[in-house]
Scaffold this motif. Structure first.
Motif, short mmCIF file in Angstrom:
data_model
loop_
_atom_site.label_atom_id
_atom_site.label_comp_id
_atom_site.label_asym_id
_atom_site.label_seq_id
_atom_site.Cartn_x
_atom_site.Cartn_y
_atom_site.Cartn_z
N MET A 146 0.82 -1.21 0.00
CA MET A 146 0.00 0.00 0.00
C MET A 146 0.86 1.26 0.00
O MET A 146 0.56 2.24 -0.68
CB MET A 146 -0.92 0.02 1.23
N VAL A 147 1.94 1.25 0.76
CA VAL A 147 2.76 2.45 0.86
C VAL A 147 3.69 2.60 -0.33
O VAL A 147 4.21 3.67 -0.60
CB VAL A 147 3.55 2.44 2.19
N GLY A 148 3.93 1.48 -1.07
CA GLY A 148 4.73 1.58 -2.28
C GLY A 148 6.08 0.92 -2.21
O GLY A 148 6.98 1.28 -2.97
N HIS A 149 6.26 -0.09 -1.35
CA HIS A 149 7.53 -0.82 -1.27
C HIS A 149 7.44 -2.06 -2.16
O HIS A 149 7.38 -3.19 -1.69
CB HIS A 149 7.84 -1.19 0.17
N LEU A 150 7.48 -1.83 -3.46
CA LEU A 150 7.28 -2.92 -4.42
C LEU A 150 8.35 -3.99 -4.31
O LEU A 150 8.09 -5.17 -4.55
CB LEU A 150 7.24 -2.35 -5.84
N SER A 151 9.56 -3.61 -3.93
CA SER A 151 10.65 -4.60 -3.86
C SER A 151 10.47 -5.57 -2.70
O SER A 151 11.21 -6.55 -2.60
CB SER A 151 12.00 -3.87 -3.71
N PHE A 152 9.49 -5.34 -1.82
CA PHE A 152 9.22 -6.28 -0.73
C PHE A 152 8.24 -7.38 -1.14
O PHE A 152 8.02 -8.32 -0.39
CB PHE A 152 8.65 -5.54 0.48
N ALA A 153 7.64 -7.26 -2.32
CA ALA A 153 6.62 -8.22 -2.74
C ALA A 153 7.12 -9.66 -2.76
O ALA A 153 6.38 -10.58 -2.38
CB ALA A 153 6.05 -7.83 -4.11
N PRO A 154 8.37 -9.96 -3.19
CA PRO A 154 8.83 -11.36 -3.21
C PRO A 154 8.92 -12.00 -1.84
O PRO A 154 9.19 -13.21 -1.76
CB PRO A 154 10.22 -11.26 -3.87
N PHE A 155 8.70 -11.25 -0.77
CA PHE A 155 8.61 -11.85 0.56
C PHE A 155 7.62 -13.00 0.57
O PHE A 155 7.78 -13.98 1.31
CB PHE A 155 8.20 -10.78 1.57
N MET A 156 6.59 -12.91 -0.28
CA MET A 156 5.55 -13.94 -0.29
C MET A 156 6.04 -15.25 -0.90
O MET A 156 5.33 -16.27 -0.85
CB MET A 156 4.33 -13.43 -1.06
N LEU A 157 7.24 -15.28 -1.46
CA LEU A 157 7.79 -16.51 -2.01
C LEU A 157 8.55 -17.32 -0.97
O LEU A 157 8.98 -18.45 -1.25
CB LEU A 157 8.73 -16.19 -3.18
N GLY A 193 14.37 -7.02 -6.76
CA GLY A 193 14.79 -5.92 -5.91
C GLY A 193 14.68 -6.15 -4.41
O GLY A 193 14.74 -5.19 -3.64
N MET A 194 14.57 -7.42 -3.97
CA MET A 194 14.36 -7.67 -2.54
C MET A 194 15.68 -7.69 -1.78
O MET A 194 15.89 -8.52 -0.89
CB MET A 194 13.61 -8.99 -2.34
N ALA A 195 16.58 -6.78 -2.09
CA ALA A 195 17.90 -6.77 -1.45
C ALA A 195 17.79 -6.53 0.05
O ALA A 195 18.53 -7.13 0.84
CB ALA A 195 18.78 -5.70 -2.10
N VAL A 196 16.86 -5.66 0.46
CA VAL A 196 16.74 -5.31 1.87
C VAL A 196 16.34 -6.52 2.72
O VAL A 196 16.72 -6.62 3.88
CB VAL A 196 15.71 -4.18 2.04
N LEU A 197 15.61 -7.46 2.12
CA LEU A 197 15.08 -8.59 2.89
C LEU A 197 15.80 -9.90 2.62
O LEU A 197 15.36 -10.94 3.11
CB LEU A 197 13.58 -8.77 2.59
N VAL A 198 16.89 -9.89 1.86
CA VAL A 198 17.56 -11.15 1.55
C VAL A 198 18.08 -11.82 2.81
O VAL A 198 17.87 -13.03 3.02
CB VAL A 198 18.70 -10.92 0.53
#
Length: 605
Positions: A146-157, A193-198
């Protein structure tokens, strides 16, 4: 079999209906606006789409002239030019691509969590459906989208990745598929782009593997080997992006921010429990120390709901009452102790202390973070799987399990519906107007004419002061690159951006600096490979490079040099992808035969 599949499909549809009905009305909201950080992603999605209108289909948009006078795109650790969302923009508008991505990643999260609970942990179908529902509806994913952190979406994988890791050793063909699946999913996360959550994702995978070993009473040798091989394959598959990203971070560091945290471990534990299981509040800022920013609510929103906590606590209390005094095998006790240590990692990282915090600021990758709260996301998948295990532990009959799963899902949905989501709407963070990007995309799709960047601009308000609102990023739709854009790569206040001789005006403006004549446009290759291109990070194009600058400003590929190791990394990625496809294809026949034999045996049974 058909009835079981139908039940799972109905559970997925019901979960997706709740998720979309709850959150999609704010994507966009009633005012036609999106979360503030979409002002970073939508222009970049449009820029990459424009590049593909001028370049061959296989070309990678390494850079974009549309923001900050020219910035890296593919090399940015949060860049997602090879992601699902970017691919969707080739056929649908950026806003529609975002909506479809939101639903697609959520569905992958549900199915992955169901597969993990049912196929790896051996949970009953109702318990597995509950775990999948809890994960698909988690607040971390929805709030970030909702806020626009699109690179966090792969968290669902992550649950699907964990399903590839956990479990005892099987036949070699199945092992090849599981390692390949983990590698491809890991690479997909990095490319998206999920570098922050790797790193939190790796912690989560290790936690789930250890939990499986402790519950199943088995050893971790096979799971550890899969994790090493699968992640290793993933690193190889995205070696080109990783090499470029690490090179970029070495020249544009983001380690100037202090690391905030909580005063002690108990406060960190309370904060984690409140963020994951209860209702967070932006007032939690007051409990943090060494915090240079006032964090918005989404930084504390990880809600899996109270159901996992209640079920796990009840199952733990029953296990304590029913203990017989037997301590169990030593290796199983060791796994439970290892699990406890892994669960302490996010708490330790969010605990502030003089020596400890100073040490973290010297750890590669961690020192670039502005907050460690995102490590709390590593608790969400284990909590959902733990809830499924607890439901089976607390109930025996199928009817009670179905009743418990339905009750848990109903409570979670009620908590979601009753939560205040106004902060993500028009009255809160939902202020970005996507209309200019949407209109530009439609015009581009209709006539194929790319609007080149012909000038740099500085947005001002009615009093002539610099306007730093998120609407400045939309100037690219009018052929202007905002000189002071919004790009977290340079810091939230552009602390790492080097303006140099850049100024509002045409990109072909020339400024003489001794023997050097500079154009009014950055050479973005200098951010990533300065040595190979004979320049310094942040340098502009020179007058002698005017043809390359013209190509760049028109979203066309331009020639730039890469060091040998970057070229090698790109080739390693391509060759490893081809080998992965060939190897998994070679095992397909064996897997298909095994599946046929299993169906035949089930039919005869």
């Amino acid at each position: 079999m058909a009835r079981s599949a139908l039940t799972t499909a109905l559970g997925l549809l019901a979960c997706m209906a709740v998720l979309c009905a709850t959150w999609l009305p704010d994507l966009p909201n009633q005012a036609g606006r999106l979360g503030v950080d979409w002002g970073f992603w939508l222009p970049n999605l449009l820029a990459a789409d424009a590049f593909h209108h001028t370049a061959p289909a296989w070309a990678v948009p390494w850079f974009t002239p549309s923001q900050c006078a020219g910035v890296p795109l593919h090399a940015d650790p949060q860049g997602l030019v090879l992601s699902l969302t970017q691919a969707l923009t080739f056929v649908v508008s950026p806003l529609r691509a975002v909506q479809l991505s939101f639903a697609a990643y959520a569905a992958c999260g549900f199915l992955g969590a169901f597969w993990l609970a049912r196929g790896r942990f051996g949970c009953s179908r109702p318990a597995s459906l509950l775990g999948a529902t809890l994960f698909a509806l988690n607040g971390f994913y929805a709030a970030r989208m909702m806020v626009g952190h699109l690179s966090f979406a792969p968290f669902m994988l992550i649950p699907a990745m964990a399903a590839c890791v956990a479990g005892p050793a099987g036949r070699w063909r199945a092992e090849v598929w599981r390692c390949a699946g983990l590698g491809v999913l890991f690479a997909a996360c990095v490319q998206a782009g999920m570098a922050v959550l790797v790193l939190p994702a790796m912690l989560c995978l290790a936690t789930l593997a250890v939990l499986h070993g402790a519950v199943a009473g088995g050893k971790l040798r096979a799971a550890a080997l899969r994790l090493v091989l699968g992640v290793g394959l993933g690193l190889v598959l995205c070696a080109g992006k990783l090499a470029a990203g690490l090179a970029l971070l070495s020249h544009v560091p983001r380690d100037a921010y202090p690391l905030p945290g909580f005063a002690n471990l108990l406060q960190a534990a309370w904060a984690a429990m409140r963020c994951v299981f209860f209702w967070p509040s932006a007032q939690m800022n007051d409990a943090m120390v060494n915090n240079p920013f006032t964090l918005e609510l989404h930084e504390f929103d990880y809600r899996a709901g109270p159901v996992p906590l209640l079920l796990i606590a009840a199952a733990g209390a029953r296990a304590w009452r029913e203990r017989t005094g037997a301590r169990g095998p030593a290796h199983v006790r060791l796994l439970w102790e290892a699990l406890a240590l892994l669960l302490l990692v996010p708490l330790a990282l969010n605990t502030h202390g003089g020596f400890w915090t100073a040490f973290l600021k010297h750890v590669p990758l961690l020192r670039n973070a502005s907050t460690m709260l995102r490590w709390f996301a590593a608790y969400i998948p284990p909590a959902c799987i733990g809830a499924a295990l607890a439901l089976d532990r607390l109930t025996v009959s199928s009817s009670r399990r179905w009743a418990g799963a339905a009750s848990g899902a109903a409570i979670t949905v009620c908590c979601l519906l009753c939560a205040d989501r106004g902060v993500y709407g028009a009255g809160g963070l939902g202020v970005y107007d996507p209309a200019p990007v949407q209109a530009s995309w439609r015009a581009l799709a209709a006539n194929g004419q790319v609007t080149p960047i012909d000038r740099l601009s500085v947005l001002t308000d009615a009093q002539g002061r610099r306007d730093m609102s998120i609407r400045r990023t939309n100037q690219m739709t009018q052929g202007a690159s905002p000189l002071f854009c919004y790009d977290p790569l340079f810091g939230y206040r552009l602390e790492g951006f080097r303006q140099g001789t850049l100024h509002a005006g045409p990109v072909i403006d020339q400024t003489s600096l001794g023997a050097r004549t500079e154009l009014n446009l950055k050479n973005p290759a200098c951010y990533v490979f300065p040595g190979a291109n004979g320049c310094a990070p942040g340098d502009t194009f020179t007058a002698a490079q005017a043809p390359a600058a013209a190509d760049f400003a028109a979203y066309r590929p331009f020639a730039f040099a890469k060091p040998w190791w970057a070229e090698a990394a790109d080739w390693i990625s391509l060759v490893s992808l081809a080998v992965t496809i060939l190897l998994t294809g070679a095992t397909l026949g064996g897997v298909r035969d095994a599946f046929s034999r299993r169906r035949s045996a089930a039919g005869h049974g």
